[in-house]
Each structure stands twice: as C-alpha cells, then as structure tokens.
Design an enzyme around this catalytic site. Structure first.
Site, short mmCIF file in Angstrom:
data_model
loop_
_atom_site.label_atom_id
_atom_site.label_comp_id
_atom_site.label_asym_id
_atom_site.label_seq_id
_atom_site.Cartn_x
_atom_site.Cartn_y
_atom_site.Cartn_z
N GLU A 75 0.88 -1.18 0.00
CA GLU A 75 0.00 0.00 0.00
C GLU A 75 0.91 1.22 0.00
O GLU A 75 1.47 1.58 1.04
CB GLU A 75 -0.89 0.00 1.25
CG GLU A 75 -1.91 -1.10 1.31
CD GLU A 75 -3.03 -0.92 0.31
OE1 GLU A 75 -3.24 0.21 -0.17
OE2 GLU A 75 -3.69 -1.91 -0.02
N CYS A 128 -2.26 9.50 2.07
CA CYS A 128 -1.92 8.77 0.84
C CYS A 128 -2.96 9.05 -0.23
O CYS A 128 -2.64 9.22 -1.40
CB CYS A 128 -1.83 7.27 1.12
SG CYS A 128 -3.25 6.60 1.97
P1 NDP Z 1 8.04 5.16 4.91
O1 NDP Z 1 8.11 4.40 3.65
O2 NDP Z 1 9.12 6.11 5.24
O3 NDP Z 1 7.93 4.16 6.17
C1 NDP Z 1 6.92 3.19 6.25
C2 NDP Z 1 7.34 2.14 7.26
O4 NDP Z 1 8.43 1.39 6.73
C3 NDP Z 1 7.82 2.71 8.59
O5 NDP Z 1 7.38 1.88 9.64
C4 NDP Z 1 9.31 2.64 8.43
O6 NDP Z 1 9.99 2.61 9.64
C5 NDP Z 1 9.48 1.33 7.70
N1 NDP Z 1 10.75 1.16 7.04
C6 NDP Z 1 11.67 2.09 6.69
N2 NDP Z 1 12.73 1.52 6.06
C7 NDP Z 1 12.47 0.20 6.01
C8 NDP Z 1 13.17 -0.93 5.48
N3 NDP Z 1 14.32 -0.80 4.85
N4 NDP Z 1 12.60 -2.14 5.60
C9 NDP Z 1 11.40 -2.29 6.20
N5 NDP Z 1 10.70 -1.27 6.73
C10 NDP Z 1 11.22 -0.03 6.63
O7 NDP Z 1 6.63 5.88 4.87
P2 NDP Z 1 6.04 6.93 5.90
O8 NDP Z 1 5.99 6.33 7.27
O9 NDP Z 1 6.72 8.23 5.69
O10 NDP Z 1 4.52 7.03 5.40
C11 NDP Z 1 4.11 7.91 4.41
C12 NDP Z 1 3.93 7.17 3.09
O11 NDP Z 1 2.97 6.14 3.26
C13 NDP Z 1 3.38 8.07 2.01
O12 NDP Z 1 4.04 7.81 0.79
C14 NDP Z 1 1.93 7.66 1.92
O13 NDP Z 1 1.35 7.94 0.67
C15 NDP Z 1 2.01 6.21 2.21
N6 NDP Z 1 0.73 5.68 2.67
C16 NDP Z 1 0.01 4.85 1.85
C17 NDP Z 1 -1.25 4.40 2.23
C18 NDP Z 1 -2.05 3.50 1.35
O14 NDP Z 1 -3.07 2.97 1.80
N7 NDP Z 1 -1.68 3.26 0.11
C19 NDP Z 1 -1.84 4.81 3.51
C20 NDP Z 1 -1.00 5.66 4.30
C21 NDP Z 1 0.24 6.07 3.87
P3 NDP Z 1 10.58 3.99 10.24
O15 NDP Z 1 9.43 4.92 10.37
O16 NDP Z 1 11.12 3.54 11.53
O17 NDP Z 1 11.62 4.46 9.25
#
Ligand code: NDP
Length: 495
Positions: free
Chosen positions: A240, A274
């Site tokens: 997602e 998102c």
């Molecule tokens: P990120 O991609 O920065 O992070 C998402 C999650 O992935 C966090 O828990 C993060 O941890 C973790 N993460 C980071 N690096 C890794 C890795 N190498 N391996 C595994 N996990 C990892 O997104 P955001 O938290 O900034 O969220 C915003 C984004 O999410 C936007 O692009 C938004 O559009 C999208 N989104 C999509 C939705 C949908 O339904 N399609 C709904 C809501 C949001 P940590 O925070 O600790 O870095």
C-alpha cells in the site's frame, strides 16, 4: 534538529512535531529480538487459528470495545506523536473501528470452507475451497494514519486467523504499543498481536524473519526496499504505497461541494494523506467560479496549534520536499493564489493553492504530502482523464459531476474512485482499498482484504471411481477415444 534522535542505537526518542518536546522513548528491536518475537508468534498463531471464527470474532469485538472506550487516550497519543488535531485523530479511530467490526463479522463467510462444483470430467469429486491463515503476518505501518492504516492490515490478518507482529513507524510507536496492550487485555493467553519498535532496520529484519506475509504501507521508495528484502525468502508482500490523487470537476458539478471536498481532501491532516487530493482538474466553463469558491474556503484555514484545523508537518525532511515543489512550480511560471513561497514557517505549512503549474513539474508528478493543491484548467473531461492517468501513481481519485460521474470514473486508472464525495470508497467496509502502478498492489478492507492474509486451500474427495479412469497407466484406448470425442463436443465448437 532531527525528528527522531538516536541514543546509543538501542532506543530512540519521539519528538512532538508541534512543540519539539520529547514525548516518549522506545526500544530499538535488533534482528535477534525480531526473530525471537516472530518465533513466539508462531505458537500463538497456531493457538489463535485453533480458536475458530466465532471465538476470534468475539475477542476482536472485545478489542474493539477496549479501543472505543480508550479512544480519548489513543487520540491524545496520536496528536502528541504526529501532530494531527485531536478531533481528526478521533475520526481516524472511528473509521478504523468500522473496518475492524466488518473483518470480525465477515471472516467466516469470506474465508470459511465451502463446496464448489466440479467440472464434467471430474464429476465424481467433492470439492472444498477454504482460505487458511499464513501463521504469522508482519505488518509495517506509516505514521500519517497510525491507527486506520495499520489496522487495515492488522484487523484483517487477525480475523483471518494469523498472529501479527507489527512494526509501527518510528514517529508513532506509542500508538502501536497502545493498540497491542488493549489487545492483550482481551487475549491474555498468547502473544497473538505483538509490536516491535525501532527504525527502518527493525522493519527490514521483520521482512527477513520468515513470516508468512508482509503487509506494508508506506512510501513507494521504501516499498521497493521491502520487496527486495522479502524476495530473499520468497515472502509475499502487500504493498500500500503513495499516491498523487486527482479531483476532477466537470462543468455540471456542484461547485460548492467540489470545493469543500478539494479543501478537505488536500489540506486535512496537513495534506499528509496517501489518498489526499494533490491535483485538481477543472472544466474550463466553471474554472473561475470554482477557483473563487476554493480559495475562499481554504483561506479560512490556518496551520498551527490549539484550535487550528491543520497541524504540523510530521517529518522534518518533508518540509524540504514541500518547499521544493512550491518554489519549483513558481519558478516555472505558476502563481500562488494562496500561500506559496512564504507559507512555510518551521514545521507548519499554511494552505497553498497553485495555478498554471506545468504538467511535468514536481508539484504535479511527485507526492508532495503537504497542504497544497495544484488547480489546472482543462478543455473537457477527456483531457482531465488523460492528465489524471498520466502519472505513475494510481491510488485513488475523485470526480464531481451531476450526470457524467460514472462514465468518467470508469476511465480512471486508480484502485478506487469516489463520485460526488471525497474518499468515500476508503471508508466503506465492504469495498477493497489499494492501488496500481507506483501506488502498489494487493488490497486491504472488504473480502479482498481478508483473502490477502490467507492462502487458498483446495481439497477434493473422490466419491466414486469414474467409469472412465483418466489418470492411470491402465487407461485404455477406448477411454482415450471417448475423451477425445468429449473434448470435441465440449470445446471444439467454439470459434
Ligand atoms: P516510509 O516508507 O518512510 O515508512 C513506512 C514504514 O516502513 C515505517 O514503519 C518505516 O519505519 C518502515 N521502514 C523504513 N525503512 C524500512 C526498510 N528498509 N525495511 C522495512 N521497513 C522499513 O513511509 P512513511 O511512514 O513516511 O509514510 C508515508 C507514506 O505512506 C506516504 O508515501 C503515503 O502515501 C504512504 N501511505 C500509503 C497508504 C495507502 O493505503 N496506500 C496509507 C498511508 C500512507 P521507520 O518509520 O522507523 O523508518
């Protein structure tokens, strides 16, 4: 100053984006701890699956009650950790509860065993189809909707009979822990729903831990890294990802309603959604009237603390991206009818409306994640559809039209479209939510969302031997000849 500060790599602080105050400190789970958590989850998953649909639904309903009664506290944690106004946090929780209720109530109907009809050549077989849990599902969630978004995976994975290990965003770990603590109150016997806190590395360890599936919600860039890590162990993934949703306004639209939806869709949660509206395409006949209505409504909003309806930008690094999108558009001939270059003050961004933005500018092609809207004039709905579909993302879309809504929606390349309302399709419990293209694949919510956390299991039982034995070396030439004639009758007449 960074939003999150490291302390000897074993814990991290969460800092309020509104005040800069430290609001919590959490452990960083290392690889060994992640693996140990997943190992305990395996046994818990077996136990949870063994409870069956009825008892699981009862426990999930009890969890829903706990969340509902504690929602004031939960909303406060959301507000402190990522900054959204309290009333918006409560609305987010309310929507998540609806999906949780649906998942619990419908899991048996969608996933439970059912008889399916065999085809003619297998009429001696009784056929059963059911959807079985993977065992343990890993969920990695974002911070922008720290309840609604992860629960879209967690609730459905649990209802399907899986144990869940959840890695919340490093910006909202307290929200994840609160949810797991409430769950443990209604399921005290086994660690069915566990939270591992940490940074990206903790999420990466979860991807490699051997869970049955990863439900990932986050940015497209991180999604690619998650897929690469999961590929090492052939772990399936739900993706997602981000979006760049458009709202289309046709000449016959209710302009007041369309403007209201564009302002809420673009500015609520400080634009960090998102499915947020980032682009608006308006029929030339109503462009000026719509813009006047839009700017008037957006001008009433203010980003700030206290009673302000727009909170801060959660991540410090996002400010640079928002600034770049605004400044780049202005440098390329765009005009700011509201906000603009001076809209950014620390972590707060005031509502910004840009017009005359070139279609290849970052403000049109990349996810901005701020309270900004680009508004573009189109000659007709063909052009609106073409421009909407031109982007790499394909998450959601909104159409305002009194008579042509469905015709326009049918031509939009997005996982969902809401006509004459913003984002309705994401709130309706029986509808799936997800995207295509750079917005990912797989679905949360509804029946598809339940199946996402299962594998299909097909079972047959031979009720009697067929006079025509087919799958045997003792098959006779007579049988071959009969089958040959049958195949001609069944399939050979199609042209
Ligand atoms: P990120 O991609 O920065 O992070 C998402 C999650 O992935 C966090 O828990 C993060 O941890 C973790 N993460 C980071 N690096 C890794 C890795 N190498 N391996 C595994 N996990 C990892 O997104 P955001 O938290 O900034 O969220 C915003 C984004 O999410 C936007 O692009 C938004 O559009 C999208 N989104 C999509 C939705 C949908 O339904 N399609 C709904 C809501 C949001 P940590 O925070 O600790 O870095």
């Amino acid at each position: 100053m960074g939003r999150t500060t490291l302390q000897l790599d074993t814990s991290f602080d969460v800092v309020s984006p509104a005040t800069g105050a430290v609001v919590g400190s959490y452990r960083i789970f290392d690889t060994a701890e992640v693996e140990a958590t997943v190992a305990t989850a395996r046994g818990a998953g077996d136990w949870w699956a063994g409870l069956g649909f009825t008892e699981r639904a009862r426990r999930l309903d009890a969890w829903r009650g706990e969340i509902t009664r504690g929602r004031g506290e939960l909303a406060r944690i959301i507000h402190e950790e990522m900054g959204k106004p309290l009333s918006d946090a409560k609305l987010e929780i309310a929507m998540a509860l609806e999906h949780l209720a649906w998942a619990a109530a419908n899991a048996r109907r969608v996933l439970g065993p059912r008889q399916v009809r065999p085809n003619l050549l297998s009429m001696n077989q009784e056929c059963t189809l059911e959807y079985r849990p993977f065992g343990v599902v890993g969920v990695i969630g974002p911070w922008n909707y720290p309840v609604f978004t992860p629960l879209g995976s967690v609730s459905f994975a649990l209802a399907a009979g899986n144990a869940v290990v959840f890695k919340p965003s490093e910006y909202t770990p307290g929200v994840g822990l609160w949810l797991a603590e409430r769950f443990a109150e209604v399921v005290p016997e086994q660690p069915v729903f566990q939270v591992i806190t940490g940074l990206g590395g903790t999420g990466a360890a979860l991807c490699r831990s051997g869970v049955g599936k990863i439900g990932f919600t986050g940015s497209t860039a991180t999604g690619k890294r998650v897929m690469a890590a999961c590929a090492e162990t052939l772990t399936p993934v739900l993706m997602e990802l981000g979006g760049k949703d458009a709202l289309i306004v046709d000449a016959d639209a209710d302009l007041a309603a369309a403007a209201d939806a564009a302002v809420w869709g673009g500015m609520s949660n400080a634009g960090q959604t998102c499915l947020g509206v980032e682009r608006v395409y308006v029929h030339t006949d109503v462009y000026d009237e719509f813009l006047t209505e839009l700017v008037a409504r957006a001008a009433e909003l203010r980003a700030g603390t206290g009673t302000a309806k727009i909170g801060p930008i959660t991540m410090p690094k996002q400010i640079g991206i928002i600034r770049h999108h605004i400044e780049d558009a202005l440098a390329r001939g765009a005009r700011a009818l509201l906000g603009g270059a001076g809209a950014i003050d620390g972590q707060f961004v005031q509502p910004t409306i840009l017009v005359d933005v070139p279609e290849d500018a970052a403000a049109i092609t990349e996810e901005t994640f701020g309270p900004t809207l680009t508004v573009s004039r189109v000659r007709d709905m063909d052009e609106a559809i073409e421009r909407t579909n031109a982007g790499a993302y394909g998450l959601g879309s909104t159409v305002f039209s009194r008579h042509n809504g469905k015709r326009i929606a049918d031509r939009l390349r997005t996982g969902g479209t809401s006509i004459n309302a913003y984002v309705a399709h994401a709130t309706i419990t029986s509808l799936p939510l997800g995207g295509i293209g750079d917005s990912g694949f797989g679905r949360v919510h509804g029946a598809d969302g339940l199946k996402e956390f299962t594998y299909a299991k097909a079972t047959t039982r031979q009720r009697f031997p067929l006079p025509l034995a087919l799958t045997t070396f003792t098959r006779s030439e007579t049988t071959d000849a009969i089958v040959d004639r049958l195949v001609t009758v069944l399939h050979g007449r199609n042209r």
